[in-house]
Design a protein around this motif. Structure first.
Motif, PDB file in Angstrom:
ATOM      1  N   LYS A   1       0.808  -1.217   0.050  1.00 20.72           N
ATOM      2  CA  LYS A   1      -0.018   0.036  -0.019  1.00 20.72           C
ATOM      3  C   LYS A   1       1.008   1.497   0.041  1.00 20.72           C
ATOM      4  O   LYS A   1       0.461   2.218  -0.719  1.00 20.72           O
ATOM      5  CB  LYS A   1      -0.993  -0.041   1.217  1.00 20.72           C
TER       6      LYS A   1
ATOM      7  N   ARG B   1       1.163   3.933  -3.033  1.00 16.20           N
ATOM      8  CA  ARG B   1       0.777   5.422  -2.825  1.00 16.20           C
ATOM      9  C   ARG B   1       1.898   6.281  -3.048  1.00 16.20           C
ATOM     10  O   ARG B   1       1.629   7.293  -3.751  1.00 16.20           O
ATOM     11  CB  ARG B   1       0.617   5.637  -1.200  1.00 16.20           C
TER      12      ARG B   1
ATOM     13  N   LYS C   1       1.816   9.209  -5.679  1.00 18.40           N
ATOM     14  CA  LYS C   1       2.074  10.503  -5.582  1.00 18.40           C
ATOM     15  C   LYS C   1       2.852  11.204  -6.625  1.00 18.40           C
ATOM     16  O   LYS C   1       2.993  12.337  -7.339  1.00 18.40           O
ATOM     17  CB  LYS C   1       2.635  10.633  -4.356  1.00 18.40           C
TER      18      LYS C   1
ATOM     19  N   ILE D   1      -3.515   8.735  -3.515  1.00 17.10           N
ATOM     20  CA  ILE D   1      -2.636   9.556  -2.705  1.00 17.10           C
ATOM     21  C   ILE D   1      -2.930  10.245  -1.511  1.00 17.10           C
ATOM     22  O   ILE D   1      -2.191  10.358  -0.685  1.00 17.10           O
ATOM     23  CB  ILE D   1      -1.778  10.590  -3.732  1.00 17.10           C
TER      24      ILE D   1
ATOM     25  N   LYS E   1      -5.412   9.590   2.041  1.00 17.99           N
ATOM     26  CA  LYS E   1      -6.744   8.946   2.775  1.00 17.99           C
ATOM     27  C   LYS E   1      -7.626   9.780   3.186  1.00 17.99           C
ATOM     28  O   LYS E   1      -8.883   9.266   3.389  1.00 17.99           O
ATOM     29  CB  LYS E   1      -6.005   8.509   3.891  1.00 17.99           C
TER      30      LYS E   1
END
Length: 127
Positions: A6, A10, A14, A88, A90
């Motif tokens: 994860k 991410r 980004k 990118i 939460k």
């Protein structure tokens, strides 16, 4: 999927997001390919649906490419923005947040075009 995967996704998201934003800024503000006519007079539209109606009315003369990019270009160019946001961050896990942030980005770009007099400010683009 474990935490390491994860984090990796991410991180890659980004990087791709930053590249996407750089592309949008270049394409909409600096590129000679789109929205630059070489005219010395800056043009803008503050009347809702004016340019949409004009492009639809003269679609035969303008061609399908120009008509398509005017009517659907903004939707297509902001689709990756809505895809990347939840990837990118939460905090952006609801669809309406992506829509709101996309509207803010579009408004920022249109106002930048208006104040810097590059491209063309069009209120229809915010729609």
């Amino acid at each position: 999927m474990n935490i390491s995967d994860k984090k990796r996704i991410r991180f890659v998201g980004k990087i791709l997001f930053v590249l996407y934003i750089v592309f949008i800024v270049y394409f909409l503000l600096f590129s000679d390919w789109y929205g630059r006519t070489g005219e010395t007079e800056y043009r803008y539209n503050l009347i809702l649906f004016k340019e949409i109606k004009r492009f639809w009315k003269y679609r035969e003369q303008l061609g399908m490419f120009a008509t398509f990019t005017n009517l659907f270009g903004n939707v297509l160019i902001f689709m990756p923005f809505g895809f990347f946001l939840p990837l990118i961050s939460k905090n952006v896990d609801r669809w309406y947040l992506s829509v709101l942030l996309s509207l803010y980005l579009s408004l920022l770009i249109e106002l930048t075009q208006l104040f810097l007099k590059v491209g063309s400010f069009d209120v229809d683009d915010l729609l």
